[in-house]
Design an enzyme around this catalytic site. Structure first.
Site, PDB file in Angstrom:
ATOM      1  N   LYS A  56       2.286 -28.154   3.671  1.00  0.00           N
ATOM      2  CA  LYS A  56       1.259 -27.980   4.699  1.00  0.00           C
ATOM      3  C   LYS A  56       1.559 -28.846   5.929  1.00  0.00           C
ATOM      4  CE  LYS A  56      -1.688 -29.417   1.756  1.00  0.00           C
ATOM      5  NZ  LYS A  56      -2.852 -29.826   0.915  1.00  0.00           N
ATOM      6  N   THR A  85     -11.234 -32.903  10.502  1.00  0.00           N
ATOM      7  CA  THR A  85     -10.373 -32.125   9.607  1.00  0.00           C
ATOM      8  C   THR A  85     -10.514 -32.585   8.148  1.00  0.00           C
ATOM      9  OG1 THR A  85      -8.577 -33.681  10.012  1.00  0.00           O
ATOM     10  CG2 THR A  85      -8.647 -31.721  11.404  1.00  0.00           C
ATOM     11  N   GLY A 129     -11.133 -32.579   4.460  1.00  0.00           N
ATOM     12  CA  GLY A 129     -11.300 -31.526   3.458  1.00  0.00           C
ATOM     13  C   GLY A 129     -10.467 -30.275   3.686  1.00  0.00           C
ATOM     14  N   THR A 130      -9.556 -30.322   4.645  1.00  0.00           N
ATOM     15  CA  THR A 130      -8.740 -29.114   4.905  1.00  0.00           C
ATOM     16  C   THR A 130      -7.894 -28.740   3.685  1.00  0.00           C
ATOM     17  OG1 THR A 130      -7.116 -30.570   5.931  1.00  0.00           O
ATOM     18  CG2 THR A 130      -8.514 -29.292   7.422  1.00  0.00           C
ATOM     19  N   GLY A 131      -7.268 -29.755   3.072  1.00  0.00           N
ATOM     20  CA  GLY A 131      -6.365 -29.475   1.945  1.00  0.00           C
ATOM     21  C   GLY A 131      -7.124 -28.939   0.743  1.00  0.00           C
ATOM     22  N   CYS A 132      -8.280 -29.543   0.447  1.00  0.00           N
ATOM     23  CA  CYS A 132      -9.103 -29.088  -0.690  1.00  0.00           C
ATOM     24  C   CYS A 132      -9.556 -27.652  -0.444  1.00  0.00           C
ATOM     25  CB  CYS A 132     -10.334 -29.981  -0.854  1.00  0.00           C
ATOM     26  SG  CYS A 132      -9.931 -31.703  -1.143  1.00  0.00           S
TER      27      CYS A 132
HETATM   28  N1  LIG Z   1      -5.609 -28.961  13.500  1.00  0.00           N
HETATM   29  C1  LIG Z   1      -5.301 -27.960  12.690  1.00  0.00           C
HETATM   30  N2  LIG Z   1      -5.223 -26.687  13.155  1.00  0.00           N
HETATM   31  C2  LIG Z   1      -4.928 -25.660  12.332  1.00  0.00           C
HETATM   32  N3  LIG Z   1      -4.674 -25.815  11.013  1.00  0.00           N
HETATM   33  C3  LIG Z   1      -4.728 -27.043  10.508  1.00  0.00           C
HETATM   34  C4  LIG Z   1      -5.030 -28.196  11.298  1.00  0.00           C
HETATM   35  N4  LIG Z   1      -5.031 -29.295  10.490  1.00  0.00           N
HETATM   36  C5  LIG Z   1      -4.743 -28.859   9.262  1.00  0.00           C
HETATM   37  N5  LIG Z   1      -4.536 -27.507   9.256  1.00  0.00           N
HETATM   38  C6  LIG Z   1      -4.210 -26.682   8.111  1.00  0.00           C
HETATM   39  O1  LIG Z   1      -5.032 -27.126   7.046  1.00  0.00           O
HETATM   40  C7  LIG Z   1      -4.377 -26.903   5.796  1.00  0.00           C
HETATM   41  C8  LIG Z   1      -4.358 -28.206   5.039  1.00  0.00           C
HETATM   42  O2  LIG Z   1      -3.296 -28.979   5.528  1.00  0.00           O
HETATM   43  P1  LIG Z   1      -3.285 -30.552   5.659  1.00  0.00           P
HETATM   44  O3  LIG Z   1      -1.892 -30.944   5.998  1.00  0.00           O
HETATM   45  O4  LIG Z   1      -4.386 -30.963   6.561  1.00  0.00           O
HETATM   46  O5  LIG Z   1      -3.646 -30.944   4.150  1.00  0.00           O
HETATM   47  P2  LIG Z   1      -4.142 -32.276   3.512  1.00  0.00           P
HETATM   48  O6  LIG Z   1      -3.558 -33.466   4.225  1.00  0.00           O
HETATM   49  O7  LIG Z   1      -3.885 -32.139   2.069  1.00  0.00           O
HETATM   50  O8  LIG Z   1      -5.700 -32.229   3.786  1.00  0.00           O
HETATM   51  P3  LIG Z   1      -6.818 -33.346   3.457  1.00  0.00           P
HETATM   52  O9  LIG Z   1      -7.137 -33.992   4.776  1.00  0.00           O
HETATM   53  O10 LIG Z   1      -7.952 -32.542   2.929  1.00  0.00           O
HETATM   54  O11 LIG Z   1      -6.236 -34.286   2.437  1.00  0.00           O
HETATM   55  C9  LIG Z   1      -2.998 -26.351   6.157  1.00  0.00           C
HETATM   56  O12 LIG Z   1      -3.011 -24.944   6.113  1.00  0.00           O
HETATM   57  C10 LIG Z   1      -2.804 -26.856   7.587  1.00  0.00           C
HETATM   58  O13 LIG Z   1      -1.872 -26.100   8.306  1.00  0.00           O
HETATM   59  C1  LIG Z   2     -12.576 -36.523  -3.935  1.00  0.00           C
HETATM   60  C2  LIG Z   2     -11.517 -36.278  -2.920  1.00  0.00           C
HETATM   61  N1  LIG Z   2     -10.541 -35.377  -3.207  1.00  0.00           N
HETATM   62  C3  LIG Z   2      -9.575 -35.118  -2.298  1.00  0.00           C
HETATM   63  C4  LIG Z   2      -9.546 -35.782  -1.088  1.00  0.00           C
HETATM   64  C5  LIG Z   2      -8.447 -35.489  -0.087  1.00  0.00           C
HETATM   65  O1  LIG Z   2      -8.940 -34.978   1.074  1.00  0.00           O
HETATM   66  C6  LIG Z   2     -10.577 -36.704  -0.820  1.00  0.00           C
HETATM   67  N2  LIG Z   2     -10.632 -37.376   0.356  1.00  0.00           N
HETATM   68  N3  LIG Z   2     -11.537 -36.926  -1.754  1.00  0.00           N
END
Ligand SMILES: Nc1ncnc2c1ncn2[C@@H]1O[C@H](COP(=O)(O)OP(=O)(O)OP(=O)(O)O)[C@@H](O)[C@H]1O
Ligand SMILES: Cc1ncc(CO)c(N)n1
Length: 276
Positions: free
Chosen positions: A181, A214, A216-219
């Site tokens: 990602k 942003t 919670g994007t990954g979850c």
């Molecule tokens: N500013 C943005 N614009 C468009 N897409 C985004 C943006 N930020 C994150 N994404 C998308 O969000 C999804 C999650 O990616 P990200 O790299 O943020 O994951 P993460 O670090 O695991 O997230 P978290 O912050 O929840 O731990 C991917 O599809 C990424 O491309």
């Molecule tokens: C509980 C929990 N799971 C995943 C993440 C990653 O975003 C977080 N910040 N908190």
């Protein structure tokens, strides 16, 4: 009136931690399932005291408690797709891997939560090794962010080419498909993800959303992939649809708290319920 009960509802399971701030973890996953009309079940691994500024405290459940939750759901309700999120320690990771290995016809989305967006490692080296050896080989798809992909591959990631190389390395760990990602990348590849299924690689891009909110994007992305798989989509379609959902949620993110606010999962209902 006789209820119009539905016995064909798709069912997904999230194995993850609780985020008291409601933006990530179990809370994000269950909301995402609901907005896909998928019944969400959950196995909690830990409770975080967390808000938009960061994580203040983490309390783990025992591996036995995590397994009991998964088995309670699997033996009665049944699950067609599971996503794993924050698994915290080596014991929980090993117990989860052993338990889901026994479940048949299950699509497994592994979000290898181990590094925060700011690059801080959240789980110890032993837990990383257990994840690598036991859970990732069972993954239909694994979805590391930039930093997690660096740890899993041992490669530095600064551009798309390096995302591609890392995806290939991680595929060797046994995951069916790898999605690196790009939320943590900068410039015109912020928000661009790299798909590698062992044969083809592809860059997935919707649009870059310019927002600091942003959390919670990954979850949300991994839960939406699991929801679409539970609905019967093929993997590539499930990922494409999940990315569309996430992009809309990012465009409607919530500027709440003093730090990084969460994505807005409920954008489809905003017109119906928006306050006057
Ligand atoms: N500013 C943005 N614009 C468009 N897409 C985004 C943006 N930020 C994150 N994404 C998308 O969000 C999804 C999650 O990616 P990200 O790299 O943020 O994951 P993460 O670090 O695991 O997230 P978290 O912050 O929840 O731990 C991917 O599809 C990424 O491309
Ligand atoms: C509980 C929990 N799971 C995943 C993440 C990653 O975003 C977080 N910040 N908190």
């Amino acid at each position: 009136m006789v209820a119009n009960s539905n016995s064909n509802i798709p069912i997904a399971l999230t194995i993850a931690g609780s985020d008291s701030g409601g933006g990530a973890g179990i809370q994000a996953d269950l909301r995402t399932f609901a907005f896909h009309c998928v019944h969400g079940t959950s196995a909690l691994t830990c409770v975080t005291a967390q808000n938009t500024l960061g994580v203040n405290r983490v309390d783990a459940l025992s591996p036995e408690a995590v397994v009991a939750q998964i088995e309670a759901v699997a033996t009665d309700i049944g699950i067609s797709a599971v996503k794993t999120g924050m698994l915290l320690n080596s014991e929980i990771i090993a117990a989860v891997a052993q338990t889901i290995e026994k479940l048949e016809n299950l699509q497994v989305v592994v979000d290898p939560v181990m590094v925060s967006r700011s690059g801080v490692q959240l789980i110890d080296d032993e837990a990383v090794e257990t994840l690598r050896e036991t859970l990732i080989p069972q993954a239909t798809i694994v979805t590391p962010n930039r930093y997690e992909a660096q740890i899993l591959s041992g490669l530095e990631i600064r551009d798309l080419e390096e995302m591609r190389s890392a995806a290939r390395c991680i595929h060797h760990l046994g995951a069916g498909t790898v999605l690196v990602k790009g939320g943590g990348m900068s410039g015109n590849i912020r928000g661009v993800d790299l798909w590698y299924d062992g044969q083809n690689d592809e860059t997935l891009k919707t649009e870059t959303v310019d927002t600091p909110h942003t959390h919670g994007t990954g979850c949300t992305l991994s839960a939406a992939i699991a929801a679409n798989l539970a609905l019967g989509c093929e993997l590539r379609e499930a990922v494409g649809r999940a990315k569309q959902y996430l992009t809309q949620a990012l465009k409607h993110s919530l500027a709440i708290g003093q730090g990084q606010g969460p994505v807005g999962h409920f954008f489809p209902l905003l017109d119906e319920f928006r306050q006057p």
